[in-house]
Each structure stands twice: as structure tokens, then as C-alpha cells.
Design an enzyme around this catalytic site. Structure first.
Site, short mmCIF file in Angstrom:
data_model
loop_
_atom_site.label_atom_id
_atom_site.label_comp_id
_atom_site.label_asym_id
_atom_site.label_seq_id
_atom_site.Cartn_x
_atom_site.Cartn_y
_atom_site.Cartn_z
N SER A 119 -43.55 69.37 48.27
CA SER A 119 -42.16 69.64 47.93
C SER A 119 -41.26 69.53 49.16
CB SER A 119 -42.04 71.02 47.29
OG SER A 119 -42.78 71.97 48.01
N HIS A 142 -43.30 64.30 43.27
CA HIS A 142 -42.95 65.72 43.26
C HIS A 142 -42.46 66.15 41.87
CE1 HIS A 142 -40.15 69.10 44.87
NE2 HIS A 142 -41.32 69.58 44.49
N GLU A 154 -39.69 63.41 41.42
CA GLU A 154 -39.03 62.90 42.62
C GLU A 154 -40.07 62.04 43.34
OE1 GLU A 154 -36.09 65.20 45.69
OE2 GLU A 154 -37.97 66.18 45.28
N ASN A 192 -35.06 69.99 46.91
CA ASN A 192 -35.14 71.21 47.72
C ASN A 192 -34.09 71.25 48.84
OD1 ASN A 192 -37.00 72.82 46.40
ND2 ASN A 192 -38.69 71.53 47.11
N1 CAA Z 1 -45.10 76.73 31.18
C1 CAA Z 1 -44.97 75.90 30.14
N2 CAA Z 1 -43.93 75.94 29.28
C2 CAA Z 1 -43.00 76.91 29.47
C3 CAA Z 1 -43.08 77.82 30.53
C4 CAA Z 1 -44.19 77.71 31.42
N3 CAA Z 1 -44.32 78.52 32.47
N4 CAA Z 1 -42.00 78.65 30.48
C5 CAA Z 1 -41.29 78.26 29.42
N5 CAA Z 1 -41.87 77.21 28.82
C6 CAA Z 1 -41.41 76.48 27.66
C7 CAA Z 1 -41.38 77.36 26.44
O1 CAA Z 1 -42.62 77.35 25.76
C8 CAA Z 1 -40.29 76.73 25.60
O2 CAA Z 1 -40.82 75.60 24.93
P1 CAA Z 1 -40.27 75.12 23.50
O3 CAA Z 1 -38.90 74.60 23.76
O4 CAA Z 1 -41.24 74.07 23.08
O5 CAA Z 1 -40.25 76.31 22.64
C9 CAA Z 1 -39.29 76.22 26.65
O6 CAA Z 1 -40.01 76.14 27.86
C10 CAA Z 1 -38.13 77.17 26.85
O7 CAA Z 1 -38.70 78.42 27.16
P2 CAA Z 1 -38.06 79.80 26.72
O8 CAA Z 1 -37.21 79.62 25.50
O9 CAA Z 1 -39.13 80.84 26.68
O10 CAA Z 1 -37.21 80.25 27.96
P3 CAA Z 1 -35.90 79.64 28.58
O11 CAA Z 1 -35.05 78.93 27.59
O12 CAA Z 1 -35.36 80.77 29.33
O13 CAA Z 1 -36.44 78.52 29.59
C11 CAA Z 1 -37.22 77.84 31.68
C12 CAA Z 1 -37.40 78.82 30.54
C13 CAA Z 1 -37.44 76.41 31.17
C14 CAA Z 1 -38.24 78.18 32.75
C15 CAA Z 1 -35.74 77.97 32.22
O14 CAA Z 1 -35.49 79.32 32.58
C16 CAA Z 1 -35.46 77.10 33.42
O15 CAA Z 1 -35.17 75.93 33.27
N6 CAA Z 1 -35.48 77.70 34.62
C17 CAA Z 1 -35.26 76.98 35.87
C18 CAA Z 1 -36.53 76.27 36.27
C19 CAA Z 1 -36.36 75.49 37.54
O16 CAA Z 1 -35.33 75.46 38.18
N7 CAA Z 1 -37.43 74.83 37.92
C20 CAA Z 1 -37.50 74.08 39.15
C21 CAA Z 1 -37.99 74.96 40.24
S1 CAA Z 1 -38.12 74.09 41.77
C22 CAA Z 1 -39.66 73.40 41.70
O17 CAA Z 1 -40.41 73.58 40.81
C23 CAA Z 1 -40.04 72.48 42.79
C24 CAA Z 1 -40.16 72.98 44.12
O18 CAA Z 1 -40.50 72.18 44.97
C25 CAA Z 1 -39.91 74.37 44.53
#
Ligand code: CAA
Length: 290
Positions: A119, A142, A154, A192
Site C-alpha cells: 500500500s 493494490h 491501484e 494513500n
Molecule cells: N467483508 C466483506 N463484505 C463486507 C464487509 C467485510 N468486512 N463489510 C461490509 N461488507 C459488505 C456487506 O456484506 C454489504 O454487502 P451487500 O451490499 O451485499 O449487502 C456491503 O458491504 C455494505 O455493508 P453494510 O451495509 O453492512 O455496511 P455499510 O453500508 O456501512 O458499508 C463499508 C460498509 C463498505 C465498509 C463502508 O463503511 C465503507 O465503504 N467504508 C470505507 C471503506 C474504505 O475506505 N476502504 C478503503 C480503506 S484503505 C485500504 O483498504 C487500502 C490501504 O492501503 C490502507
């Protein structure tokens, strides 16, 4: 380049999700961890994700079974010997990654693609541990967490990465339903570079008493329409992971606004790594495997 068999190194937060989306394309996936229990735990997380999809009517039970059947677990690096593609998603640490890649370089067949889910760490820096003939097939791939949900990959080319490797990774990403962006091999890459200053500033605001953790997160969620506030997002990513990325950014760019905040250093030193340990900026009812 035809990709049929994939070896995913690392079955944690990122690796298990990467294994899932690769298996969903019909490919066979070997999920590797040096301790077999952790690979098994990664496969169980995939099974849990698929079970939720079945419950919600998004997946048929026979498809779930077939997908799971394509995923095997292993604690043997030697199982990479027949892989067309290796995706590495181990801890964000140069020494950990290069030790593994150097070993894989000795084992994997010459045409296989080597993709790192790093990342923030330089692709050229990682490629230096490989034999020079291999570097053309080395690339950054990524993913974003949760991998089955976030539709972005990415792609980072190193100076030696060749066009067929990039084309194969682009085609595979499209098959997984992911949009591709291409970043230069610069610290933190595109996402990032944007995200970490936001998280660091929220942490410094908390340190200063700018607001409570809850109010800082509500500010971003309600005022900016972000799906998660910066502090809960940091807990979700893993505070050790955030710290590692901020260090790479700070060392690479020399900018104050990406210096890791004191509070983050303290939480990590105390073993509070976010959701996966049950405590970070918030407390979580039960600890989850990272
Ligand atoms: N694993 C798999 N699926 C998941 C999950 C997980 N940990 N968490 C949620 N989901 C799925 C749910 O099952 C649901 O699926 P359906 O649409 O099929 O029902 C969907 O995601 C939406 O989940 P929820 O309704 O329970 O919850 P939400 O609407 O609050 O969404 C979220 C949850 C998608 C995590 C949302 O909060 C989100 O987009 N958060 C931001 C995530 C983000 O920014 N990620 C990038 C981080 S940076 C990174 O990863 C890279 C790095 O280098 C650091």
C-alpha cells in the site's frame, strides 16, 4: 499470459478478500500463511462472507460451494511452484515482503506474474530482491478493504515492469469487477497519498482536544458524506498498517503533515491496533483476526 492458478500469500484482512475475489473468477487459489491455522482462519472468513451473500439472496448455495472448493489452504511456500500469478498481501514491512519474494523467486516458474498488494512501499525497492530476469513480471496490485466490496485496484509499474504484465493485471482486475487506476511508483501511491494526511490530521485533532473521537468522525460522515469517519476507518484498516504507511510517506516525502501522530505511535506501541485487537481509537466488543 494465461492466469489459471493463483497463489495468495497472506490470508489476513486483505489476503482473504483477494483470495475470495480471485476464486470468484473461476480460478483455483492457494491461500498461504506460514502458520496453517491462519490460512484456515482466512478461508473461514471467506466462507462467512459467502454465507452472508447466500442469506441475502445474492449467491446460490451451489456457487458458494464451488467457489470455496476452489480455495485451498497451505503453509508451504513450495506450493507456489505451479502458480501463474502470485499475489503477496503480507505485513507492510520491507524486510518481511522481500524475504518472501526472494524465496518465491527461487520457486515459481519463470513466466508467472508477481503482484504485490503493497500500500506504500516502492515497487522498484521491492523488485531489487528479485533476479533481474524476473523484474519485468513484477508489479504493484493494490486492493482496498473490504476487498469484495471496494471496486478499485491501484496498479503500480516499476521501472522494469513490462507491458504484457500490466495488460494481464488490468484484464484480471476487470474480470473481478474492479476499476483500475495507474499510479507512479511514489510513496503511498495515489490513494494513500490522499487518505493518510486526512487520518493523521484527525488524529492530531483528537490529540489537541479539538473534539471527541465521535464528533471528529461524525464531522466527516455527516458533514462530508464519507462512509466512515477517519478514526473509525483507521481502526478498520489497522493502526499498525496506518503507522507503517505514514512512516513510508514521511520518510519518502519529508512533509510534516504526514508525520505519524504521537497518539498513533502510542496506541500501536501498546498493542491497540484497532478492530483486529478489540481496541484502537474505539473499543470493539470482540477481537477479530487481522
Ligand atoms: N467483508 C466483506 N463484505 C463486507 C464487509 C467485510 N468486512 N463489510 C461490509 N461488507 C459488505 C456487506 O456484506 C454489504 O454487502 P451487500 O451490499 O451485499 O449487502 C456491503 O458491504 C455494505 O455493508 P453494510 O451495509 O453492512 O455496511 P455499510 O453500508 O456501512 O458499508 C463499508 C460498509 C463498505 C465498509 C463502508 O463503511 C465503507 O465503504 N467504508 C470505507 C471503506 C474504505 O475506505 N476502504 C478503503 C480503506 S484503505 C485500504 O483498504 C487500502 C490501504 O492501503 C490502507
Amino acid at each position: 499470459m494465461t492466469i489459471q492458478r493463483v497463489f495468495v500469500a497472506g490470508a489476513g484482512l486483505m489476503g482473504h478478500g483477494i483470495g475470495q475475489v480471485l476464486a470468484a473468477t473461476g480460478r483455483r487459489v492457494a491461500l498461504y500463511e506460514p502458520e496453517l491455522d491462519r490460512a484456515i482462519a482466512g478461508r473461514e472468513r471467506i466462507a462467512g462472507n459467502l454465507e452472508r451473500a447466500v442469506t441475502k439472496g445474492r449467491l446460490e448455495a451451489p456457487q458458494r460451494d464451488a467457489l470455496l472448493e476452489r480455495i485451498t489452504v497451505t503453509d508451504a511456500v513450495a506450493d507456489a511452484a505451479d502458480a501463474d500469478l502470485i499475489v503477496e498481501a503480507v505485513f507492510e514491512d520491507m524486510a518481511v515482503k522481500t524475504a518472501l519474494w526472494a524465496e518465491l523467486d527461487r520457486i515459481a516458474p519463470p513466466p508467472s506474474i508477481f503482484a504485490s498488494n503493497t500500500s506504500s512501499i516502492s515497487i522498484d525497492g521491492l523488485a531489487a530482491c528479485l533476479s533481474s530476469a524476473r523484474r519485468a513480471q513484477f508489479i504493484g496490485m493494490h486492493f482496498f478493504s473490504p476487498v469484495p466490496v471496494m471496486p478499485l485496484v491501484e496498479v503500480i509499474r516499476g521501472s522494469a515492469t513490462d507491458d504484457p504484465t500490466e495488460a494481464a493485471v488490468r484484464a484480471l482486475s476487470a474480470e473481478m469487477g474492479k476499476q483500475v487506476i495507474v499510479s507512479a511508483d511514489r510513496p503511498g501511491f495515489i490513494v494513500n497519498r490522499i487518505l493518510m494526511p486526512l487520518l493523521a490530521e484527525a488524529m492530531r485533532g483528537l490529540e489537541e482536544g479539538l473534539g471527541t473521537a465521535e464528533d471528529i468522525d461524525i464531522g466527516a460522515r455527516v458533514g462530508l458524506n464519507h462512509p466512515m469517519g477517519p478514526l473509525e476507518l483507521a481502526d478498520f484498516i489497522g493502526l499498525d498498517v496506518c503507522l507503517g504507511i505514514m512512516r513510508v510517506l514521511h520518510e519518502g516525502l519529508g512533509q510534516e503533515h504526514v508525520r505519524p501522530p504521537r497518539l498513533l505511535e502510542e496506541l500501536v506501541a501498546a498493542g491497540h491496533l484497532g478492530q483486529k485487537t478489540g481496541r484502537g481509537f474505539y473499543r470493539y466488543p470482540r477481537s477479530r483476526e487481522g
